[in-house]
Design an enzyme around this catalytic site. Structure first.
Site, PDB file in Angstrom:
ATOM      1  CE  LYS A 214      -3.666   4.824  -2.021  1.00 20.09           C
ATOM      2  NZ  LYS A 214      -4.659   5.334  -2.999  1.00 20.09           N
TER       3      LYS A 214
ATOM      4  CE1 TYR B 138      -3.949   2.113   0.323  1.00 21.33           C
ATOM      5  CE2 TYR B 138      -2.781   3.198   2.109  1.00 21.33           C
ATOM      6  CZ  TYR B 138      -3.829   3.157   1.208  1.00 21.33           C
ATOM      7  OH  TYR B 138      -4.759   4.178   1.187  1.00 21.33           O
TER       8      TYR B 138
HETATM    9  N1  LIG Z   1     -10.138   5.634   4.293  1.00 21.66           N
HETATM   10  C1  LIG Z   1      -8.921   6.050   4.600  1.00 21.66           C
HETATM   11  O1  LIG Z   1      -8.571   6.186   5.785  1.00 21.66           O
HETATM   12  C2  LIG Z   1      -7.931   6.381   3.501  1.00 21.66           C
HETATM   13  C3  LIG Z   1      -6.740   7.022   3.856  1.00 21.66           C
HETATM   14  C4  LIG Z   1      -5.837   7.379   2.867  1.00 21.66           C
HETATM   15  C5  LIG Z   1      -6.122   7.138   1.540  1.00 21.66           C
HETATM   16  N2  LIG Z   1      -7.277   6.518   1.188  1.00 21.66           N
HETATM   17  C6  LIG Z   1      -7.524   6.321  -0.235  1.00 21.66           C
HETATM   18  O2  LIG Z   1      -8.710   6.994  -0.612  1.00 21.66           O
HETATM   19  C7  LIG Z   1      -9.311   6.382  -1.757  1.00 21.66           C
HETATM   20  C8  LIG Z   1     -10.793   6.123  -1.469  1.00 21.66           C
HETATM   21  O3  LIG Z   1     -10.888   5.168  -0.438  1.00 21.66           O
HETATM   22  P1  LIG Z   1     -12.120   5.070   0.591  1.00 21.66           P
HETATM   23  O4  LIG Z   1     -11.541   5.138   1.936  1.00 21.66           O
HETATM   24  O5  LIG Z   1     -13.220   5.974   0.187  1.00 21.66           O
HETATM   25  O6  LIG Z   1     -12.492   3.533   0.395  1.00 21.66           O
HETATM   26  P2  LIG Z   1     -13.719   2.791  -0.301  1.00 21.66           P
HETATM   27  O7  LIG Z   1     -13.381   1.346  -0.192  1.00 21.66           O
HETATM   28  O8  LIG Z   1     -15.000   3.276   0.250  1.00 21.66           O
HETATM   29  O9  LIG Z   1     -13.636   3.291  -1.817  1.00 21.66           O
HETATM   30  C9  LIG Z   1     -12.828   2.719  -2.781  1.00 21.66           C
HETATM   31  C10 LIG Z   1     -13.700   2.424  -3.987  1.00 21.66           C
HETATM   32  O10 LIG Z   1     -12.849   1.903  -5.007  1.00 21.66           O
HETATM   33  C11 LIG Z   1     -13.572   0.896  -5.684  1.00 21.66           C
HETATM   34  N3  LIG Z   1     -12.669  -0.015  -6.385  1.00 21.66           N
HETATM   35  C12 LIG Z   1     -11.841  -0.948  -5.847  1.00 21.66           C
HETATM   36  N4  LIG Z   1     -11.214  -1.617  -6.837  1.00 21.66           N
HETATM   37  C13 LIG Z   1     -11.652  -1.093  -8.012  1.00 21.66           C
HETATM   38  C14 LIG Z   1     -11.385  -1.361  -9.368  1.00 21.66           C
HETATM   39  N5  LIG Z   1     -10.523  -2.311  -9.745  1.00 21.66           N
HETATM   40  N6  LIG Z   1     -12.006  -0.619 -10.311  1.00 21.66           N
HETATM   41  C15 LIG Z   1     -12.876   0.354  -9.948  1.00 21.66           C
HETATM   42  N7  LIG Z   1     -13.198   0.641  -8.680  1.00 21.66           N
HETATM   43  C16 LIG Z   1     -12.582  -0.083  -7.718  1.00 21.66           C
HETATM   44  C17 LIG Z   1     -14.372   0.191  -4.602  1.00 21.66           C
HETATM   45  O11 LIG Z   1     -15.471  -0.510  -5.142  1.00 21.66           O
HETATM   46  C18 LIG Z   1     -14.771   1.354  -3.701  1.00 21.66           C
HETATM   47  O12 LIG Z   1     -16.054   1.868  -4.020  1.00 21.66           O
HETATM   48  C19 LIG Z   1      -8.484   5.107  -2.002  1.00 21.66           C
HETATM   49  O13 LIG Z   1      -7.560   5.359  -3.038  1.00 21.66           O
HETATM   50  C20 LIG Z   1      -7.766   4.890  -0.674  1.00 21.66           C
HETATM   51  O14 LIG Z   1      -6.555   4.179  -0.828  1.00 21.66           O
HETATM   52  C21 LIG Z   1      -8.187   6.126   2.146  1.00 21.66           C
END
Ligand SMILES: NC(=O)c1ccc[n+]([C@@H]2O[C@H](COP(=O)([O-])OP(=O)(O)OC[C@H]3O[C@@H](n4cnc5c(N)ncnc54)[C@H](O)[C@@H]3O)[C@@H](O)[C@H]2O)c1
Length: 250
Positions: free
Chosen positions: A159, A155
């Site tokens: 990132k 991860y």
């Molecule tokens: N939640 C946190 O604490 C956090 C922190 C830092 C970064 N992020 C990043 O933020 C972004 C959004 O994450 P989130 O927390 O809203 O999570 P989430 O799981 O709610 O959203 C991620 C979405 O990506 C979709 N997805 C996964 N694989 C896919 C694919 N192959 N094709 C198309 N869609 C796909 C999923 O269906 C999901 O709806 C991500 O890139 C995550 O790494 C999240």
């Protein structure tokens, strides 16, 4: 007049979490939104919510790792709305497998969904942004893209790659007025983290890492993404914006 009036935006991974929050806020600010995710039925629910509130959106099933899916999504966006001004590469997965238990397949899956997806999205959207006279790309990285953390090798690697791909693309396409920036969320309550934050001890540990005494919400991230997507940030490119409750202030 909305802050994204008459702009057309593609947002990936927008079935829930941060992507959905981006889509709702963008539509509220006057953008026409192309909402994509691998989970089609949930994407259509987001579209219905936007339309009920008087906004304009289409929803498309989209695997961000598939080149042919990207070609179809971009074609459909152009067919429907005639241009693309904004791309938010938000789709992603986490991977917290202990290092010695990791397989090559699991490592590559994380890299493909989190990084190759962005390479593909930029490749197919940028020619339309050049045609439109410019555009804004916002790539969602993480605090893990700025510092190492325990138990999150793939991860963190993915990132970090998002951060640097963002900067390289920013340099290459600035002459076309295409801006490319990355957003680095801290600990945010979304479907991705729901199980992690259910555990009271884990939750307290996460809170102890963040000066502001609460977890982040998807809407906290959406407001930063909106700023970078809009013309308000028209002289900002190639930067990283942490939205982290003060995590990096320590
Ligand atoms: N939640 C946190 O604490 C956090 C922190 C830092 C970064 N992020 C990043 O933020 C972004 C959004 O994450 P989130 O927390 O809203 O999570 P989430 O799981 O709610 O959203 C991620 C979405 O990506 C979709 N997805 C996964 N694989 C896919 C694919 N192959 N094709 C198309 N869609 C796909 C999923 O269906 C999901 O709806 C991500 O890139 C995550 O790494 C999240």
């Amino acid at each position: 007049m909305g802050r994204l009036q008459d702009k057309v935006a593609i947002i990936t991974g927008a079935a829930g979490g941060m992507g959905k929050a981006d889509a709702l806020l963008f539509a509220q600010e006057g953008a026409k939104v192309v909402i994509t995710d691998i989970q089609e039925s949930k994407v259509l629910e987001v579209v219905a919510e936007i339309k009920e509130a008087g906004g304009d959106a289409i929803g498309l099933q989209h695997d961000v790792t598939s080149e042919s899916d990207w070609i179809r999504v971009v074609e459909q966006a152009i067919e429907h709305f005639g241009k693309i001004n904004i791309l938010v590469n938000n789709a992603g997965i986490s991977n917290a497998t202990p290092y010695m238990d990791l397989t090559v397949e699991a490592f590559e899956k994380t890299m493909t969904i989190n990084v190759t997806s962005i390479f593909l999205g930029q490749k197919y959207v940028i020619p339309h942004m050049i045609e439109a006279g410019g555009g804004s790309i916002v790539n969602i990285s993480s605090i893990a893209g700025l510092t190492g953390g325990s138990g999150a090798g793939p991860y963190t690697a993915s990132k970090g790659a998002v951060r640097m791909l963002t900067k390289a693309t920013a340099v290459d396409y600035a002459k076309h007025y295409i801006r490319v920036n990355s957003v680095h969320p801290g600990y945010i309550e979304t479907p991705m983290t729901v199980d992690m934050f259910k555990d009271e001890r884990m939750m307290q540990w996460f809170l102890s890492q963040t000066p502001l005494p609460r977890l982040g919400k998807a809407e906290d991230i959406a407001r930063g993404v909106l700023f970078l997507a809009s013309d308000e940030s028209s002289y900002i490119t190639g930067v990283e914006l942490p939205i982290d409750g003060g995590y990096f202030a320590k």
